[in-house]
Scaffold this active site. Sequence first.
Site, PDB file in Angstrom:
ATOM      1  N   TYR A   1      54.296  35.958  41.253  1.00  0.00           N
ATOM      2  CA  TYR A   1      53.759  36.080  42.609  1.00  0.00           C
ATOM      3  C   TYR A   1      54.853  36.194  43.669  1.00  0.00           C
ATOM      4  CZ  TYR A   1      48.913  35.329  41.251  1.00  0.00           C
ATOM      5  OH  TYR A   1      47.657  35.475  40.717  1.00  0.00           O
TER       6      TYR A   1
ATOM      7  N   ARG B   1      35.809  36.475  47.964  1.00  0.00           N
ATOM      8  CA  ARG B   1      37.142  36.997  47.662  1.00  0.00           C
ATOM      9  C   ARG B   1      37.273  38.446  48.132  1.00  0.00           C
ATOM     10  NH1 ARG B   1      40.349  37.235  41.780  1.00  0.00           N
ATOM     11  NH2 ARG B   1      42.036  38.562  42.540  1.00  0.00           N
TER      12      ARG B   1
ATOM     13  N   ASN C   1      41.483  27.656  42.745  1.00  0.00           N
ATOM     14  CA  ASN C   1      42.531  28.175  43.624  1.00  0.00           C
ATOM     15  C   ASN C   1      42.173  28.008  45.095  1.00  0.00           C
ATOM     16  OD1 ASN C   1      44.687  29.107  42.028  1.00  0.00           O
ATOM     17  ND2 ASN C   1      43.512  30.887  41.377  1.00  0.00           N
TER      18      ASN C   1
ATOM     19  N   HIS D   1      52.053  29.204  42.547  1.00  0.00           N
ATOM     20  CA  HIS D   1      52.287  30.624  42.783  1.00  0.00           C
ATOM     21  C   HIS D   1      53.568  30.861  43.585  1.00  0.00           C
ATOM     22  CE1 HIS D   1      47.895  32.119  41.945  1.00  0.00           C
ATOM     23  NE2 HIS D   1      48.463  31.496  40.915  1.00  0.00           N
TER      24      HIS D   1
ATOM     25  N   CYS E   1      47.624  25.794  36.500  1.00  0.00           N
ATOM     26  CA  CYS E   1      47.684  27.235  36.739  1.00  0.00           C
ATOM     27  C   CYS E   1      48.102  27.907  35.432  1.00  0.00           C
ATOM     28  CB  CYS E   1      48.697  27.542  37.835  1.00  0.00           C
ATOM     29  SG  CYS E   1      48.857  29.298  38.220  1.00  0.00           S
TER      30      CYS E   1
END
Length: 464
Positions: A259, A97, A151, A203, A173
């Site tokens: 988001y 990440r 994710n 998102h 989520c």
Amino acid sequence: MSRNALKIVTIGGGSSYTPELIEGYIKRQDQLPIKEIWLVDIEAGKEKLEIVGAMAKRMVAAAGLDWEVHLTLDRREALKDADYVSTQFRVGLLDARIKDERVPLSHGVLGQETNGAGGMFKAFRTIPVILGIIKDMEEMCPNAWLVNFTNPAGMVTEAAIKHGGWKKTAGLCNVPIGHSKQAAEKLGVPEEELFIKYAGINHFHWHRVWDKEGNERTDELIDLIYGPQEEADSHLKNIHSAPFHYEQIKDLGMLPCGYHRYYYIEDEMLAHSVEEFEKGETRAQVVKATEARLFELYKDPKLDYKPKELEQRGGTHYSDAACELIASIQNDKRTDMVVSTENNGTIVDLPYDCVVEVSGPVTSHGPEPYNWGSFPPAARGLIQGMKGMEETTIRAAITGDYGAALQAFTINPLVPGGTMAKTLLDELLLAHEAHLPQFAESIKRIKETQPETVEYVEELMKSN
């Protein structure tokens, strides 16, 4: 499906979220006749698995339950005869990440876990793994439900259902949960007295709200949450709380997902992310430090409950939602939930066979989403483009086709087109080489023809 001796498996069992998962099962002990919980991880996650697994055993013992908690690195052993399989893994761990964020941000382009270039690369790494899990499930537990909150949840769930053929899949989520709590708080009513309808993709959804008298409260909530006098609050630990443009949200007539800030106020969100990058404080780096502190807490042999500090991790409520979804399927509870599931005409503007994130009751045969219909043009144009990007990303993840990957980068609204899209794609392929075997030929070509790109990525990774 077993009715009186459930075997539940969690892949990514060494996650810092696991204590919330165990807490959720304990809260529902009267609804879930659990016999075995299996926590699965990989060799690189063995130490964390042992730490969090020991804590899980303490939590079960403190609750006075006789559930067996097993820890293993053997996925197939765990999957044998499972009733439910939940997935919460991160291919490449948090270091991956960090690369997803830092490589784009080094060029002044957004780097984020599930959005933009970083989100697409997380999909490239994750989708082949979820399809491998499904192959094992076909053999070891052909009747099990797959509950995904890995994710990017929407794309991973679509890959599982549409390409893996595992129809008994639901994606989850925590973002809608936060928005529902926010609506109840702003209106000053209990959450259970509101009817909230979500529709979109993971998102990237919108929602509308009604009270128990049947009055729609969406417009009022737009004023209460996004009005000029209100202070911005995303209710999300993961992202910067920059204020939306009130007039734009008012015109939409729907409440946006937090988001959406990356698309509606991209410049401000990007500026904040670049500032964090320059200070060496990208979200992934902050999360890594938070997680290290959590695991120090988890090592305490006296700790037998979920610590409050876990809320700082950013994914609070994920695991509890997974437990509720399992309980609702197991008992045909028909709990109203927001899930990623097959569209089947729920959203007219999107392909019938794609996966969408929508509201609906969860029955013994899975989610039954409420019909949404069409979006207004301003939202419709955005979501159709985003779904096209998702479908292209999934295809690239499965095939390793460089052209498809470049196509996905080009149509993603958070990635600049042209040369920059190709530059980011090549650099991220090099950065993630260990976890992208399907792109081996393309990576080899980049190494042979672009020594300056190899050098740039190597230098950037040294500064992680």
